[in-house]
Design a protein around this motif. Structure first.
Motif, short mmCIF file in Angstrom:
data_model
loop_
_atom_site.label_atom_id
_atom_site.label_comp_id
_atom_site.label_asym_id
_atom_site.label_seq_id
_atom_site.Cartn_x
_atom_site.Cartn_y
_atom_site.Cartn_z
N ALA A 1 -63.46 8.93 -16.30
CA ALA A 1 -62.19 8.21 -16.25
C ALA A 1 -61.28 8.96 -15.28
O ALA A 1 -61.20 10.20 -15.33
CB ALA A 1 -61.56 8.14 -17.63
N ILE A 2 -60.63 8.25 -14.39
CA ILE A 2 -59.77 8.86 -13.39
C ILE A 2 -58.31 8.48 -13.64
O ILE A 2 -57.99 7.31 -13.83
CB ILE A 2 -60.17 8.42 -11.96
CG1 ILE A 2 -61.57 8.95 -11.62
CG2 ILE A 2 -59.15 8.93 -10.94
CD1 ILE A 2 -62.05 8.52 -10.26
N HIS A 3 -57.46 9.50 -13.63
CA HIS A 3 -56.02 9.26 -13.76
C HIS A 3 -55.36 9.67 -12.45
O HIS A 3 -55.41 10.85 -12.06
CB HIS A 3 -55.43 10.05 -14.92
CG HIS A 3 -53.98 9.75 -15.18
ND1 HIS A 3 -53.49 8.47 -15.25
CD2 HIS A 3 -52.91 10.58 -15.37
CE1 HIS A 3 -52.18 8.50 -15.48
NE2 HIS A 3 -51.81 9.77 -15.55
N LEU A 4 -54.76 8.72 -11.76
CA LEU A 4 -54.16 8.96 -10.44
C LEU A 4 -52.65 8.79 -10.51
O LEU A 4 -52.16 7.80 -11.04
CB LEU A 4 -54.77 7.98 -9.43
CG LEU A 4 -54.35 8.07 -7.97
CD1 LEU A 4 -55.50 7.60 -7.07
CD2 LEU A 4 -53.11 7.21 -7.68
N GLU B 1 -50.20 5.83 -12.13
CA GLU B 1 -48.77 5.87 -12.35
C GLU B 1 -48.11 5.94 -10.98
O GLU B 1 -48.48 6.77 -10.15
CB GLU B 1 -48.36 7.08 -13.20
CG GLU B 1 -48.79 7.02 -14.65
CD GLU B 1 -48.09 5.92 -15.44
OE1 GLU B 1 -46.97 5.51 -15.03
OE2 GLU B 1 -48.65 5.48 -16.46
N ASN B 2 -47.13 5.07 -10.76
CA ASN B 2 -46.47 5.00 -9.46
C ASN B 2 -45.01 5.47 -9.57
O ASN B 2 -44.19 4.82 -10.21
CB ASN B 2 -46.51 3.56 -8.93
CG ASN B 2 -46.07 3.45 -7.48
OD1 ASN B 2 -45.19 4.18 -7.03
ND2 ASN B 2 -46.67 2.53 -6.75
N PHE B 3 -44.72 6.61 -8.94
CA PHE B 3 -43.37 7.17 -8.94
C PHE B 3 -42.77 7.10 -7.53
O PHE B 3 -42.20 8.07 -7.03
CB PHE B 3 -43.39 8.62 -9.44
CG PHE B 3 -43.77 8.76 -10.88
CD1 PHE B 3 -42.87 8.46 -11.89
CD2 PHE B 3 -45.05 9.18 -11.24
CE1 PHE B 3 -43.22 8.59 -13.23
CE2 PHE B 3 -45.42 9.31 -12.58
CZ PHE B 3 -44.51 9.01 -13.58
N GLY B 4 -42.91 5.96 -6.89
CA GLY B 4 -42.35 5.77 -5.57
C GLY B 4 -40.92 5.25 -5.65
O GLY B 4 -40.64 4.31 -6.40
N VAL B 5 -40.03 5.83 -4.86
CA VAL B 5 -38.63 5.39 -4.81
C VAL B 5 -38.24 5.17 -3.35
O VAL B 5 -38.20 6.14 -2.57
CB VAL B 5 -37.68 6.41 -5.45
CG1 VAL B 5 -36.23 5.95 -5.30
CG2 VAL B 5 -38.02 6.61 -6.92
N GLU C 1 -41.17 12.83 -17.07
CA GLU C 1 -42.28 11.87 -17.05
C GLU C 1 -43.26 12.21 -15.94
O GLU C 1 -44.48 12.12 -16.12
CB GLU C 1 -41.72 10.45 -16.84
CG GLU C 1 -42.76 9.35 -17.01
CD GLU C 1 -43.30 9.23 -18.42
OE1 GLU C 1 -44.37 8.63 -18.60
OE2 GLU C 1 -42.65 9.74 -19.36
N ILE C 2 -42.73 12.61 -14.78
CA ILE C 2 -43.61 13.02 -13.68
C ILE C 2 -44.41 14.25 -14.09
O ILE C 2 -45.62 14.33 -13.85
CB ILE C 2 -42.78 13.32 -12.41
CG1 ILE C 2 -42.25 12.01 -11.81
CG2 ILE C 2 -43.63 14.05 -11.37
CD1 ILE C 2 -41.41 12.19 -10.56
N THR D 1 -49.54 16.57 -15.12
CA THR D 1 -50.32 17.50 -15.95
C THR D 1 -51.64 16.87 -16.39
O THR D 1 -52.66 17.56 -16.52
CB THR D 1 -49.50 17.91 -17.19
OG1 THR D 1 -48.28 18.53 -16.77
CG2 THR D 1 -50.28 18.88 -18.06
N ALA D 2 -51.64 15.56 -16.58
CA ALA D 2 -52.85 14.86 -17.04
C ALA D 2 -53.65 14.24 -15.89
O ALA D 2 -54.67 13.61 -16.13
CB ALA D 2 -52.45 13.77 -18.03
N ALA D 3 -53.19 14.43 -14.67
CA ALA D 3 -53.80 13.73 -13.52
C ALA D 3 -55.08 14.39 -13.03
O ALA D 3 -55.27 15.61 -13.15
CB ALA D 3 -52.80 13.64 -12.38
N ASP D 4 -55.95 13.58 -12.47
CA ASP D 4 -57.13 14.08 -11.75
C ASP D 4 -56.80 14.23 -10.27
O ASP D 4 -57.39 15.06 -9.59
CB ASP D 4 -58.30 13.11 -11.92
CG ASP D 4 -58.74 13.00 -13.36
OD1 ASP D 4 -59.27 13.99 -13.88
OD2 ASP D 4 -58.54 11.93 -13.97
#
Length: 278
Positions: A47-50, A90-94, A111-112, A117-120
């Protein structure tokens, strides 16, 4: 004497019988189908978290589907791999944020921090608005030296971004997109802009090379290099008979952000880099 011979003969007969039985049993076992040895252990799907962080390019401005630009497209591409079970993003684009503002969010947004911390893998876009702000500030007095301070500040901000992400998650691979020149097709004589972009991207790539688990993603050629020229279309205005250049990868509403085709190209560059690093 006869008893001894009889005993020896019986013992010899018994030994011959044992040998025959062992031989028959051994032959029987060999004829049974044997399980094939496992030459390779079956690889478990992962499972990939991006997590994507950045400016309007990460947000996906120009995406007609309003679905996150390259982020939604890289998710779709990764799910096609046999080794991947599922992909979450998860998209943190502003839109409009400079590199210092993006850095501030990375350092202060809980949140970021949680998602990184959990991202691959973590994807970054930054720097474009640093240049735009300098152009707006300097206006007619702008020169090559006008960007010296902005570039130096960007370098330091990028270094801090990479360091902070690594503190949150030292195992996550970081991918950083370079910048592109959206004006190359429309103002080919504006050489200063291209020179600036080359210097900016070179600085980014140099910083990335000194960062463990980080990859630079060049995309300038997509929008103004060989790839663009091969796919460039032109139209002719009937009133003045002038040839109008159309960049197939830019959002026609602002001719600055990528369109669907542009984001698809960005996702493909990222996809190839991820496969190479696996």
């Amino acid at each position: 004497m006869k008893k001894v011979r009889s005993f020896v003969s019986g013992l010899l007969f018994l030994l011959i019988g044992v040998v025959i039985v062992v031989f028959v049993l051994n032959l029987f076992v060999k004829q049974q189908p044997q399980p094939k040895p496992q030459s390779e252990k079956v690889e478990e799907k992962q499972a990939i978290h991006l997590v994507a962080i950045g400016d309007s390019l990460t947000k996906g401005v120009g995406d007609s589907q309003r679905n996150g630009g390259y982020v939604s497209r890289i998710r779709s591409k990764l799910t096609t791999l046999d080794t991947v079970k599922n992909v979450t993003t998860e998209n943190f684009g502003v839109p409009g944020e400079r590199s210092d503002e993006i850095l501030d969010r990375i350092k202060t947004d809980s949140e970021i921090k949680k998602e990184v911390t959990a991202a691959d893998m973590v994807i970054l876009t930054a720097g474009g608005n640093d240049i735009v702000q300098t152009i707006k500030k300097e206006k007619l007095s702008i020169s090559e030296k006008s960007f010296d301070h902005a570039l130096e500040a960007y370098r330091e901000n990028l270094k801090e971004m990479l360091q902070q992400i690594s503190v949150y998650n030292p195992k996550a691979h970081i991918y950083v997109y370079g910048l592109y020149n959206p004006y190359a097709a429309y103002f080919p004589d504006l050489k200063e802009m291209q020179t600036l972009l080359i210097e900016w991207n070179t600085s980014t790539e140099t910083i990335i090379k000194h960062q463990p688990l980080a990859t630079f993603l060049p995309i300038d050629i997509i929008f103004n290099g060989t790839d663009r020229l091969n796919n460039q279309s032109t139209t002719t205005d009937a009133d003045d008979a002038e040839t109008v250049v159309e960049n197939p990868y830019l959002y026609e509403e602002d001719l600055f952000h990528p369109n669907d085709a542009g984001y698809e190209k960005m996702a493909e560059v990222l996809f190839q880099a991820i496969q190479k690093n696996e």
